[in-house]
Motif scaffolding. Structure first.
Motif, PDB file in Angstrom:
ATOM      1  N   LEU A  89       0.705  -1.512  -0.282  1.00 16.88           N
ATOM      2  CA  LEU A  89       0.373   0.290   0.295  1.00 16.88           C
ATOM      3  C   LEU A  89       0.485   0.921   0.319  1.00 16.88           C
ATOM      4  CD1 LEU A  89      -2.706   0.762  -0.117  1.00 16.88           C
ATOM      5  CD2 LEU A  89      -3.095   1.060   2.842  1.00 16.88           C
ATOM      6  N   LEU A  90       1.927   1.367   1.100  1.00 19.69           N
ATOM      7  CA  LEU A  90       2.190   2.372   1.028  1.00 19.69           C
ATOM      8  C   LEU A  90       3.554   2.427  -0.812  1.00 19.69           C
ATOM      9  CD1 LEU A  90       4.256   1.534   4.354  1.00 19.69           C
ATOM     10  CD2 LEU A  90       2.777   3.157   3.456  1.00 19.69           C
ATOM     11  N   ALA A  91       3.330   1.331  -1.167  1.00 19.60           N
ATOM     12  CA  ALA A  91       3.918   1.573  -2.551  1.00 19.60           C
ATOM     13  C   ALA A  91       3.553   2.177  -3.338  1.00 19.60           C
ATOM     14  CB  ALA A  91       4.121  -0.197  -2.801  1.00 19.60           C
ATOM     15  N   GLN A  92       2.022   2.928  -3.091  1.00 19.13           N
ATOM     16  CA  GLN A  92       1.334   3.521  -4.067  1.00 19.13           C
ATOM     17  C   GLN A  92       1.425   5.237  -3.597  1.00 19.13           C
ATOM     18  OE1 GLN A  92      -0.636   1.351  -6.200  1.00 19.13           O
ATOM     19  NE2 GLN A  92       0.322  -0.249  -5.209  1.00 19.13           N
ATOM     20  N   CYS A  93       2.193   5.350  -2.336  1.00 22.34           N
ATOM     21  CA  CYS A  93       2.662   7.237  -2.563  1.00 22.34           C
ATOM     22  C   CYS A  93       3.578   7.208  -3.873  1.00 22.34           C
ATOM     23  CB  CYS A  93       3.408   7.161  -1.219  1.00 22.34           C
ATOM     24  SG  CYS A  93       2.486   5.760   0.026  1.00 22.34           S
ATOM     25  N   PRO A  94       3.570   8.761  -3.875  1.00 22.54           N
ATOM     26  CA  PRO A  94       4.088   9.829  -4.735  1.00 22.54           C
ATOM     27  C   PRO A  94       5.810   9.101  -5.254  1.00 22.54           C
ATOM     28  CG  PRO A  94       2.786  10.750  -3.918  1.00 22.54           C
ATOM     29  CD  PRO A  94       3.124  10.022  -3.256  1.00 22.54           C
ATOM     30  N   PRO A  95       6.414   9.283  -5.852  1.00 22.10           N
ATOM     31  CA  PRO A  95       8.294   9.169  -5.986  1.00 22.10           C
ATOM     32  C   PRO A  95       8.284  10.229  -5.136  1.00 22.10           C
ATOM     33  CG  PRO A  95       7.178   8.599  -8.302  1.00 22.10           C
ATOM     34  CD  PRO A  95       5.632   9.142  -7.476  1.00 22.10           C
ATOM     35  N   HIS A  96       9.409  10.028  -4.350  1.00 21.95           N
ATOM     36  CA  HIS A  96      10.093  10.938  -3.565  1.00 21.95           C
ATOM     37  C   HIS A  96       8.796  11.581  -1.794  1.00 21.95           C
ATOM     38  CE1 HIS A  96      12.834  10.281  -6.055  1.00 21.95           C
ATOM     39  NE2 HIS A  96      12.258  11.343  -7.294  1.00 21.95           N
ATOM     40  N   ALA A  97       8.084  10.573  -1.658  1.00 20.31           N
ATOM     41  CA  ALA A  97       6.981  11.144  -1.171  1.00 20.31           C
ATOM     42  C   ALA A  97       7.443  10.746  -0.047  1.00 20.31           C
ATOM     43  CB  ALA A  97       5.526  10.619  -0.594  1.00 20.31           C
ATOM     44  N   HIS A  98       7.234  12.025   1.417  1.00 23.26           N
ATOM     45  CA  HIS A  98       8.164  11.700   2.733  1.00 23.26           C
ATOM     46  C   HIS A  98       7.161  11.122   3.424  1.00 23.26           C
ATOM     47  CE1 HIS A  98      10.196  13.040   6.045  1.00 23.26           C
ATOM     48  NE2 HIS A  98       8.694  14.184   6.631  1.00 23.26           N
ATOM     49  N   LYS A  99       7.394   9.620   4.130  1.00 23.32           N
ATOM     50  CA  LYS A  99       6.964   8.985   4.365  1.00 23.32           C
ATOM     51  C   LYS A  99       7.198   9.051   5.902  1.00 23.32           C
ATOM     52  CE  LYS A  99       8.047   5.919   1.202  1.00 23.32           C
ATOM     53  NZ  LYS A  99       8.074   4.940   0.010  1.00 23.32           N
ATOM     54  N   VAL A 100       6.178   9.036   7.197  1.00 20.09           N
ATOM     55  CA  VAL A 100       6.360   8.977   8.314  1.00 20.09           C
ATOM     56  C   VAL A 100       6.133   8.027   8.980  1.00 20.09           C
ATOM     57  CG1 VAL A 100       6.650  10.704   9.836  1.00 20.09           C
ATOM     58  CG2 VAL A 100       6.638  11.311   8.071  1.00 20.09           C
ATOM     59  N   ASP A 101       6.857   6.862   9.256  1.00 20.39           N
ATOM     60  CA  ASP A 101       6.016   5.768  10.730  1.00 20.39           C
ATOM     61  C   ASP A 101       5.754   5.907  11.761  1.00 20.39           C
ATOM     62  OD1 ASP A 101       5.630   3.453  11.850  1.00 20.39           O
ATOM     63  OD2 ASP A 101       7.306   2.216  11.646  1.00 20.39           O
ATOM     64  N   THR A 102       4.638   6.090  12.250  1.00 21.46           N
ATOM     65  CA  THR A 102       3.867   6.855  13.772  1.00 21.46           C
ATOM     66  C   THR A 102       4.129   5.471  14.264  1.00 21.46           C
ATOM     67  OG1 THR A 102       2.444   6.156  13.349  1.00 21.46           O
ATOM     68  CG2 THR A 102       2.998   8.781  11.970  1.00 21.46           C
ATOM     69  N   ALA A 103       4.159   4.300  14.034  1.00 23.06           N
ATOM     70  CA  ALA A 103       4.694   3.726  14.837  1.00 23.06           C
ATOM     71  C   ALA A 103       5.269   3.922  17.182  1.00 23.06           C
ATOM     72  CB  ALA A 103       5.398   1.911  15.062  1.00 23.06           C
ATOM     73  N   ARG A 104       6.533   4.853  16.870  1.00 18.71           N
ATOM     74  CA  ARG A 104       6.642   4.811  17.874  1.00 18.71           C
ATOM     75  C   ARG A 104       6.786   6.976  17.830  1.00 18.71           C
ATOM     76  NH1 ARG A 104       9.883   0.956  19.708  1.00 18.71           N
ATOM     77  NH2 ARG A 104       9.923  -0.580  18.230  1.00 18.71           N
ATOM     78  N   LEU A 105       5.632   7.232  17.581  1.00 21.04           N
ATOM     79  CA  LEU A 105       5.673   8.442  17.279  1.00 21.04           C
ATOM     80  C   LEU A 105       4.681   9.317  18.443  1.00 21.04           C
ATOM     81  CD1 LEU A 105       5.737  10.011  14.384  1.00 21.04           C
ATOM     82  CD2 LEU A 105       7.756   9.312  16.062  1.00 21.04           C
ATOM     83  N   THR A 106       5.115   9.936  19.168  1.00 20.30           N
ATOM     84  CA  THR A 106       4.423  10.429  20.171  1.00 20.30           C
ATOM     85  C   THR A 106       2.429  11.529  19.657  1.00 20.30           C
ATOM     86  OG1 THR A 106       5.093  12.637  20.958  1.00 20.30           O
ATOM     87  CG2 THR A 106       5.407  10.739  22.686  1.00 20.30           C
ATOM     88  N   LEU A 107       1.562  11.547  20.556  1.00 18.71           N
ATOM     89  CA  LEU A 107       0.780  12.571  19.634  1.00 18.71           C
ATOM     90  C   LEU A 107       1.365  14.153  19.491  1.00 18.71           C
ATOM     91  CD1 LEU A 107      -2.623  13.389  18.746  1.00 18.71           C
ATOM     92  CD2 LEU A 107      -3.116  13.789  21.688  1.00 18.71           C
ATOM     93  N   ASP A 108       2.338  14.108  20.127  1.00 15.63           N
ATOM     94  CA  ASP A 108       2.354  15.966  20.105  1.00 15.63           C
ATOM     95  C   ASP A 108       3.103  15.865  18.168  1.00 15.63           C
ATOM     96  OD1 ASP A 108       1.158  16.700  22.290  1.00 15.63           O
ATOM     97  OD2 ASP A 108       3.691  17.324  23.464  1.00 15.63           O
ATOM     98  N   GLU A 109       4.313  14.801  18.900  1.00 20.55           N
ATOM     99  CA  GLU A 109       4.507  14.412  17.201  1.00 20.55           C
ATOM    100  C   GLU A 109       3.971  13.825  15.928  1.00 20.55           C
ATOM    101  OE1 GLU A 109       9.325  12.587  19.878  1.00 20.55           O
ATOM    102  OE2 GLU A 109       7.201  11.627  19.445  1.00 20.55           O
ATOM    103  N   ILE A 110       3.252  13.409  16.021  1.00 21.55           N
ATOM    104  CA  ILE A 110       2.312  13.595  15.394  1.00 21.55           C
ATOM    105  C   ILE A 110       1.132  14.636  14.287  1.00 21.55           C
ATOM    106  CG2 ILE A 110       0.434  11.989  14.253  1.00 21.55           C
ATOM    107  CD1 ILE A 110       1.215   9.414  15.444  1.00 21.55           C
TER     108      ILE A 110
END
Length: 247
Positions: free
Chosen positions: A41-62
């Motif tokens: 599914l992530l492969a459907q992002c535009p080329p060079h898209a900025h992708k951020v994994d939120t698994a370890r982020l806090t609400l403030d960081e997201i």
């Protein structure tokens, strides 16, 4: 610019709406939970898209990532596993975006309970068997449940229960359910619904916890409790009845 909270479905990359896929394909920024969203599914992002994994982020960081993307003039696809309407933490994120003056919208997806029902080959609202479904979760090691929404309350209603975030404490959950329902009550556990490694366990309150332990299921699963589980019987609905008066 707009932040779109996109229901990314239960796991299979092709279980997503056309609108959701379009949002992913046209957004130069994508936030996702790495443990839940498939690479296909992530492969459907535009080329060079900025992708951020939120698994370890806090609400403030997201929220900071979302606000920064908006300030830079970028649309954002914020992927939510299943459907944003259920256990997605969308409400707290959108409150922050409202405060920051950032536009947002929600794109529905396929919820985990729907994928689980499909795996079980059952309707969750079988006429004459069960017509009510409660979606709830286990409260241990998580946000406290509101007053009047304990598992004891829902178990006593007699309707079909779909429990999220509970399989890791299956034995304790079963103990609570047995205070209100008989040991022969049908139960199913569906892990990783719709994925290649999907696992379906069927049993009763008397044996399901042992099955879960033996299978090593600890996460990404829903528990379905009630007579509709594997139920092939029931009366015919009024919807298609020959006795129904049709205009």
């Amino acid at each position: 610019m707009t932040v779109r909270f996109v229901g990314a479905g239960p796991g299979a990359a092709d279980l997503i709406t056309v609108r959701g896929l379009r949002a992913i394909a046209t957004s130069p920024v994508c936030l996702y939970a790495g443990s839940l969203v498939p690479e296909d599914l992530l492969a459907q992002c535009p080329p060079h898209a900025h992708k951020v994994d939120t698994a370890r982020l806090t609400l403030d960081e997201i929220v900071a990532e979302l606000v920064a993307a908006d300030a830079a003039g970028h649309d954002v696809a914020r992927l939510c596993s299943g459907d944003p309407a259920v256990f997605s933490a969308v409400a707290e994120q959108t409150r922050r975006l409202d405060e920051a003056g950032v536009a947002w919208e929600i794109v529905p997806g396929v919820p985990a309970f729907a994928a689980a029902a499909a795996a079980l080959r059952t309707e969750l609202t079988v006429p004459g068997v069960g017509q009510s479904v409660v979606l709830t979760r286990d409260a241990a090691n998580a946000t406290p449940m509101p007053d009047g929404e304990s598992l004891d309350v829902w178990a006593a209603t007699g309707g079909t229960l779909v429990l999220h975030l509970a399989v890791q404490r299956c034995a304790e959950v079963v103990g609570t359910l047995l205070r209100h329902r008989p040991p022969h009550e049908p139960v199913a556990v569906v892990a990783r619904a719709s994925r290649d490694d999907e696992l379906v366990l069927r049993g009763t309150l008397a044996d399901i916890a042992e099955q879960v332990e033996a299978a090593g299921v600890r996460r990404t699963a829903v528990i379905v409790v009630g007579a509709v589980v594997g139920q092939g019987q029931g009366c015919e609905s009024h919807l298609y009845s020959a006795q129904r008066v049709r205009p």
